[in-house]
Design an enzyme around this catalytic site. Structure first.
Site, PDB file in Angstrom:
ATOM      1  N   GLU A  86     -75.861 -64.887  78.035  1.00  0.00           N
ATOM      2  CA  GLU A  86     -74.628 -64.162  78.357  1.00  0.00           C
ATOM      3  C   GLU A  86     -73.736 -63.984  77.142  1.00  0.00           C
ATOM      4  O   GLU A  86     -73.057 -62.960  77.013  1.00  0.00           O
ATOM      5  CB  GLU A  86     -73.883 -64.870  79.493  1.00  0.00           C
ATOM      6  CG  GLU A  86     -74.516 -64.678  80.873  1.00  0.00           C
ATOM      7  CD  GLU A  86     -75.785 -65.499  81.105  1.00  0.00           C
ATOM      8  OE1 GLU A  86     -76.059 -66.394  80.267  1.00  0.00           O
ATOM      9  OE2 GLU A  86     -76.498 -65.257  82.089  1.00  0.00           O
ATOM     10  N   HIS A 142     -73.531 -69.143  92.799  1.00  0.00           N
ATOM     11  CA  HIS A 142     -73.786 -67.749  93.171  1.00  0.00           C
ATOM     12  C   HIS A 142     -72.687 -67.241  94.109  1.00  0.00           C
ATOM     13  O   HIS A 142     -72.842 -66.208  94.732  1.00  0.00           O
ATOM     14  CB  HIS A 142     -75.140 -67.601  93.865  1.00  0.00           C
ATOM     15  CG  HIS A 142     -76.324 -67.785  92.954  1.00  0.00           C
ATOM     16  ND1 HIS A 142     -76.661 -68.981  92.405  1.00  0.00           N
ATOM     17  CD2 HIS A 142     -77.248 -66.896  92.505  1.00  0.00           C
ATOM     18  CE1 HIS A 142     -77.759 -68.843  91.661  1.00  0.00           C
ATOM     19  NE2 HIS A 142     -78.125 -67.586  91.699  1.00  0.00           N
TER      20      HIS A 142
END
Ligand SMILES: Cc1ncc(C[n+]2csc(CCOP(=O)(O)OP(=O)(O)O)c2C)c(N)n1
Ligand SMILES: [Mg+2]
Lengths: 348, 324
Positions: B59, B128
């Site tokens: 990321e 999540h």
């Protein structure tokens, strides 16, 4: 690549580990149990009795062979695709099922296991595994730390930072990469321009070894050597276990979108369990009735664990609030009370 | 097109890439796989792998590279697979994307969009289900956008891509396929920084965004029989906030309830309440109330409902405010 059993189950005599008949049978039964437990989980997921999970199909040898080399005081830092590791450690699978069923009770790790939690952000557990190693060195504990991950973790910054630390401080870490050729849809060739993953260790100043990840004997031997090295103060090792993720990434994924069926089929022929069965057979350790017994024991164990898991209620509301801090601050008490009062109201 | 939010986002991406060849997409599984939620489906086939880039899992690499590409004149759209995984890239966002304009006295700007699915209520694994929008809203230099419908998703994404600033574009994954709507095939923008009154009402303003909008609407319908008709504001842009719409509504209704799924403490609700206090205190007939996620880690699926603001909890909040 270190290989002791080839795809046909032929053994390289000079490399064969000195394992007892009992050990060999255990390795087999752990791999079978892993397969049975994994298949059961898939069924439960399809029936809506379990949530999304990452299948271990095809990883049995790299998980079982490596974990079998661990001694009681060693630590394991797993990732999210490690069912065979749990099976081999003798971890109550009930908790594994509960976790993937979305029940918080599944987050318990009984004290007797030096086993870390499942880490979801890829690669982020690796610096922590090095921290365990630094602490063990400081305390002069003679232990090894096995941390597992897959190929894509090697693309993260945390991987670099962890291995760099491990090299600098010579921590007793064994970094075990299941190179299963994919990260969701990304093939290994697009994740790194390195020829192998094992070679990355060179840059950090320690050994990297490439091992056939579908060969349980090679996995056992390589991991044991690395753990011994770690315990002797000779520093960390990176093991690349060359294998293949035969299932979808998770039950939410559709791998047919990004890889050909022939590729999967080719790897089915390299099945780690089939290969080991042939080996046992040639050693006179395998026959039909042994197979039946192993299957039956595995199924009974798995059924029992699933039954226990499904009979376990979700934790009470207090439990959800009591693991946030060492105490329960006033604001959390208020939120909990308000929630309970509201739920009572809804019930009326 | 009559479609869901995923399709609306996909159309926005495709049209912007056709219109402006500086627009590129990068992220994990965005190419061959079309994104794990299929938002980038088909774009690799149309635009090729120089403009739709499947990246390694990294990321910081994705966002850092997007910044560099933007400085060189492109308009990168970075996809972070789930909001819970943005943190390795947080350094790039906070230390660079948000600051380069200032650091270079306007010479270098960072017109990037960082898209990420966020939010709970979909029975997902750990990390999540997060909604950490307040972390981004706290950083000067970032714009933060959250659609709640297919129509808004397209118009807001187009505006975000064309914006000269780094935009954190949060996609409520609970609403990805929750409903279909007519979405014009034409090019349109919904200006950033404009909230929308999605339900006109009296006596109470509910302020919410993203996946909380339908929850609030359901709650509002439930209290109608009690003669309560709340007004609902969908903020759509969380930073900069549309103070005007909020204040006007509260001045009109006299009460405010803020609903967000992020934890309560230092959530955006606190900022909104402070703004209302500063600008409309004397219009208030009741304290401003917040119905939010709990101050805990989002539980695993079986216990998630204890975390998530349900319509029933919102109804209780409405009653409490009205009965004050
Ligand atoms: C930091 C981070 N980014 C993104 C994800 C989403 N994600 C989950 S698994 C995965 C691919 C992992 O591939 P690999 O490390 O090779 O593990 P494998 O699935 O092959 O076991 C991705 C992108 C994540 N979990 N963590
Ligand atoms: Mg992999």
């Amino acid at each position: 690549m270190l290989q002791i059993l080839n795809e046909k189950g032929d053994v390289k005599k000079d490399l064969e580990p000195k394992l007892s008949k009992g050990d060999l049978k255990k390795l087999y039964s752990f791999m079978v149990t892993t397969r049975v437990a994994d298949t059961k989980a898939l069924k439960l997921q399809r029936q809506g009795r379990m949530g999304t999970f990452a299948q271990s199909l095809g990883h049995e040898a790299c998980q079982v062979g490596s974990a079998y080399a661990l001694e009681t005081n060693d630590w394991t830092v797993p990732y999210f695709r490690d069912l065979g590791t749990y099976v081999t450690l003798g971890f109550p699978l009930k908790y594994w099922y509960l976790y993937w069923m979305g029940n918080e009770e599944g987050m318990h790790i009984p004290k007797e296991f030096n086993l870390f939690t499942i880490t979801v952000p890829v690669g982020s557990q690796l610096p922590q595994a090095v921290g365990l190693g630094l602490a063990a060195n400081l305390k002069k504990d003679r232990i090894g730390i096995l941390s597992t991950f897959s190929d894509e973790a090697t693309s993260t910054g945390d991987f670099h930072e962890a291995l760099n630390f491990a090299g600098v401080y010579r921590t007793p870490n064994v970094f075990l990469c299941y190179n299963n050729q994919y990260a969701i849809s990304m093939p290994r060739s697009k994740q790194t321009a390195s020829k192998t993953i094992a070679q990355k260790a060179t840059a950090y100043g320690f050994d990297g070894v490439l091992v056939d990840g579908n060969d349980v004997l090679a996995m056992y031997v390589a991991t044991q050597e690395a753990l011994n090295k770690a315990k002797n103060g000779d520093g960390p090792t990176l093991i690349e276990a060359y294998t293949y993720r035969r299932a979808n990434h998770t039950t939410s994924d559709d791998a047919s979108k990004y890889r050909p069926a022939e590729e999967v089929e080719a790897w089915e022929k390299k099945d780690p369990i089939d290969r080991f069965r042939i080996y046992l057979k040639t050693k006179g350790l395998w026959n039909e009735s042994f197979e039946k017994q192993v299957q039956k024991d595995a199924e009974e164990q798995v059924e029992k664990e699933v039954r226990d898991a499904e009979a376990t209620p979700s934790p009470p509301i207090e439990d959800l609030f009591s693991h946030t801090y060492s105490d329960i601050p006033q604001k959390l008490k208020e939120q909990m009370d308000e929630l309970k009062a509201g739920l009572n109201e809804d019930d009326q | 097109m009559n479609g869901n939010m995923v399709q609306a986002l996909n159309q926005a991406l495709e049209q912007e890439m056709l219109r402006d060849d500086r627009v590129v997409i990068l992220g994990e599984d965005v190419g061959v796989d079309g994104g794990v939620f299929r938002v980038t489906e088909g774009l690799l086939q149309t635009f090729g792998d120089e403009r739709v880039i499947d990246t390694p899992l990294a990321e910081s690499g994705i966002i850092g590279a997007a910044i560099g590409m933007a400085v060189y004149g492109l308009r990168p759209i970075a996809e972070i697979q789930f909001m819970g995984f943005v943190f390795p890239g947080f350094n790039q966002i906070v230390s660079h994307a948000a600051r380069l304009r200032n650091r270079s006295r306007g010479r270098f700007t960072v017109p990037i969009v960082i898209r990420m699915p966020y939010g709970a209520g979909v029975k997902a694994l750990e990390l999540h289900s997060e909604s950490t929008e307040a972390l981004f809203c706290h950083i000067p230099g970032l714009k933060v956008v959250v659609p709640s419908s297919p129509f808004d998703a397209k118009g807001l994404l187009v505006a975000s891509i064309r914006s000269g600033d780094p935009v954190i574009f949060l996609e409520p994954k609970k609403l990805y396929r929750a409903g279909r709507q007519d979405v014009p095939d034409d090019d349109y923008e919904i200006p950033l920084g404009t909230a929308k009154v999605v339900r006109e009402g009296e006596g109470l303003t509910i302020i919410c965004w993203g996946a909380m909008v339908p929850q609030a609407q359901e709650a509002a319908e439930a209290v109608e029989e009690k003669g309560i008709f709340p007004e609902i504001i969908d903020l759509r842009t969380l930073s900069p906030l549309d103070h005007e719409t909020i204040i006007q509504s509260v001045q009109h209704t006299g009460r405010a309830l803020i609903v967000h799924e992020a934890p309560k403490t230092c959530g955006l609700g606190a900022e909104i309440a402070a703004q209302i206090n500063e600008k409309a205190l004397l219009n208030l007939e009741a304290p401003i109330l917040r119905i939010t996620g709990q101050d805990i880690v989002v539980p695993l699926p079986k216990s998630e409902n204890y975390y998530y603001p349900s319509p029933a909890r919102i109804v209780r909040g409405i009653k409490k405010t009205m009965e004050f």
